[in-house]
Design a protein around this motif. Structure first.
Motif, PDB file in Angstrom:
ATOM      1  N   LYS A  24       0.801  -1.224   0.000  1.00 59.51           N
ATOM      2  CA  LYS A  24       0.000   0.000   0.000  1.00 59.51           C
ATOM      3  C   LYS A  24       0.830   1.267   0.000  1.00 59.51           C
ATOM      4  O   LYS A  24       0.312   2.354  -0.059  1.00 59.51           O
ATOM      5  CB  LYS A  24      -0.939  -0.010   1.194  1.00 59.51           C
ATOM      6  N   PRO A  71       5.413   9.350   9.703  1.00 62.02           N
ATOM      7  CA  PRO A  71       4.513   8.229   9.988  1.00 62.02           C
ATOM      8  C   PRO A  71       3.757   8.439  11.297  1.00 62.02           C
ATOM      9  O   PRO A  71       4.231   9.093  12.218  1.00 62.02           O
ATOM     10  CB  PRO A  71       5.455   7.027  10.075  1.00 62.02           C
ATOM     11  N   ASP A  74       1.269   4.179  14.628  1.00 62.39           N
ATOM     12  CA  ASP A  74       1.168   2.770  14.221  1.00 62.39           C
ATOM     13  C   ASP A  74       2.084   2.429  13.044  1.00 62.39           C
ATOM     14  O   ASP A  74       2.063   1.326  12.531  1.00 62.39           O
ATOM     15  CB  ASP A  74      -0.274   2.401  13.895  1.00 62.39           C
ATOM     16  N   THR A  76       2.039   3.740  10.000  1.00 59.08           N
ATOM     17  CA  THR A  76       1.475   4.024   8.684  1.00 59.08           C
ATOM     18  C   THR A  76       1.633   5.507   8.360  1.00 59.08           C
ATOM     19  O   THR A  76       1.849   6.326   9.241  1.00 59.08           O
ATOM     20  CB  THR A  76      -0.020   3.655   8.625  1.00 59.08           C
ATOM     21  N   TYR A  77       1.518   5.812   7.108  1.00 55.68           N
ATOM     22  CA  TYR A  77       1.627   7.191   6.639  1.00 55.68           C
ATOM     23  C   TYR A  77       0.237   7.714   6.293  1.00 55.68           C
ATOM     24  O   TYR A  77      -0.656   6.934   5.948  1.00 55.68           O
ATOM     25  CB  TYR A  77       2.536   7.264   5.418  1.00 55.68           C
ATOM     26  N   ASP A  80      -0.780   7.421   0.505  1.00 60.70           N
ATOM     27  CA  ASP A  80      -0.286   6.226  -0.185  1.00 60.70           C
ATOM     28  C   ASP A  80       0.718   6.600  -1.268  1.00 60.70           C
ATOM     29  O   ASP A  80       1.653   5.854  -1.539  1.00 60.70           O
ATOM     30  CB  ASP A  80      -1.440   5.446  -0.807  1.00 60.70           C
TER      31      ASP A  80
END
Length: 84
Positions: A24, A71, A74, A76-77, A80
């Motif tokens: 992703k 980030p 967690d 994630t960014y 995408d």
């Protein structure tokens, strides 16, 4: 015969990586400054599930956005694909 342009080929590749392979992102897409807006529009049109962010603007706007690109807790960014 139908030939797809580089923009749609790249978006299709990122969509395949996302849907078919579970990759992703984050991805960075480097394009000429004159077409950044068009790329964002094409992402929204052809693959709205990919959160595409535009990196550009004034020096102050870029500096502010750079702080938002980090980030989350967690790992994630918030995007995408980063189009710059």
């Amino acid at each position: 015969m139908f030939i797809v342009g580089k923009t749609l080929q790249t978006i299709s590749l990122l969509a395949y990586l996302r849907e078919g392979r579970g990759v992703k992102g984050p991805h960075i897409v480097i394009v000429p400054k004159s077409v950044v807006g068009n790329w964002i529009k094409e992402f929204k049109k052809w693959c709205p599930s990919i959160k595409a962010w535009r990196m550009g603007g004034t020096k102050e706007e870029r500096k502010k956005m750079a702080g938002e690109l980090k980030p989350k807790e967690d790992g994630t960014y918030p995007f995408d694909a980063l189009v710059c």
